[in-house]
Design a protein around this motif. Structure first.
Motif, short mmCIF file in Angstrom:
data_model
loop_
_atom_site.label_atom_id
_atom_site.label_comp_id
_atom_site.label_asym_id
_atom_site.label_seq_id
_atom_site.Cartn_x
_atom_site.Cartn_y
_atom_site.Cartn_z
N ILE A 101 -8.54 -8.85 0.20
CA ILE A 101 -8.44 -7.42 -0.05
C ILE A 101 -8.31 -7.17 -1.54
O ILE A 101 -7.57 -7.87 -2.23
CB ILE A 101 -7.22 -6.80 0.68
N ARG A 151 -7.19 -3.94 -3.87
CA ARG A 151 -6.66 -2.59 -3.89
C ARG A 151 -6.90 -1.98 -5.27
O ARG A 151 -6.56 -2.55 -6.29
CB ARG A 151 -5.17 -2.58 -3.60
N ASP A 190 -4.04 5.22 -1.58
CA ASP A 190 -4.67 3.98 -2.05
C ASP A 190 -6.05 3.79 -1.43
O ASP A 190 -6.32 4.23 -0.30
CB ASP A 190 -3.80 2.77 -1.68
N PHE A 218 0.83 -1.21 0.00
CA PHE A 218 0.00 0.00 0.00
C PHE A 218 0.86 1.26 0.00
O PHE A 218 2.02 1.24 0.41
CB PHE A 218 -0.90 0.02 1.24
N PHE A 223 -8.91 0.58 -0.75
CA PHE A 223 -9.09 -0.87 -0.82
C PHE A 223 -10.45 -1.28 -0.28
O PHE A 223 -11.07 -0.56 0.51
CB PHE A 223 -7.97 -1.61 -0.08
N HIS A 234 -3.06 -6.35 -7.09
CA HIS A 234 -4.32 -5.81 -6.57
C HIS A 234 -4.96 -6.66 -5.48
O HIS A 234 -5.81 -6.15 -4.75
CB HIS A 234 -5.33 -5.65 -7.72
#
Length: 209
Positions: free
Chosen positions: A206, A208, A45, A41, A47, A164
């Motif tokens: 997650i 991102r 950013d 990160f 997420f 990602h």
């Protein structure tokens, strides 16, 4: 039997995830001098993450089934600090012979903040502090509702598997909840929890942006 099977499955998933994250940590240590450009990160950013749980428990002829989902989204204000919002839904039903089924639903909305110790790395440890407002309803012979506030503090880890996507695990350690029933004459309930059990372990994914 179902309870034992569920615990074994949860243990297998937990240990597999932790083994993968430990491998990622060791790999990151071995390559500490290699710049990481794709994973991790940075400030600015955004997420999304969350957890989904399905549970089933049987004791004699008594059966309880439950389902819960809790999506989250957050934004990195600084390199290490992310703040965000969370929604939650839980539904459960308990079946007891010769008695009405007990149905429980719960909706929650909250905010949370995270501090990542090594946000730019493939593997990172973080701490999360969250506050939730919860509305609950229980239906059997009668219908009862209640409102509650919950504060929770939990450590967690995440491991990026691509640019990602990252795996995530949080471990509930400290929480406080105050419950205010709508039924007249029923006192408020305060609950303080310190410890670790399987219901406090959440695995998620997650994404991102």
């Amino acid at each position: 039997m179902c309870v034992i099977l569920n615990l074994l499955i949860m243990k297998k998933i937990l240990f597999s995830t932790m083994a993968l994250m430990a491998f990622g940590f060791m790999n990151a240590q071995e390559n500490a001098n290699v710049p990481i450009t794709n994973n991790g990160f940075k400030q600015g950013d955004v997420f999304m993450t969350g957890s989904i749980g399905i549970g089933s428990e049987s004791t004699g002829d008594n059966k309880t089934n439950s389902f819960n989902v809790k999506p989250k989204a957050a934004y990195f204000l600084t390199e290490n600090i992310a703040v965000g919002a969370a929604l939650g839904f839980m539904s459960g039903k308990t079946e007891v012979p010769l008695a009405p089924d007990v149905k429980t639903t719960e909706f929650s909305v909250g905010v949370f903040g995270r501090y990542y110790f090594t946000p730019g790395s493939t593997f990172s440890v973080f701490g999360e502090l969250g506050v939730d407002y919860i509305h609950s309803k229980q239906e059997a012979l009668t219908e009862d509702t209640s409102n509650a506030f919950r504060i929770g503090l939990a450590p967690g880890v995440n491991y990026f598997v691509s640019q990602h996507f990252a795996l995530e695990a949080t471990f509930g350690v400290l929480s406080y909840r105050t419950n205010n029933p709508s039924t007249d004459g029923v006192d408020n309930t305060d609950n303080f929890n310190l410890g670790l059990n399987f219901t406090d372990i959440n695995l998620g994914l997650i994404y991102r942006f």
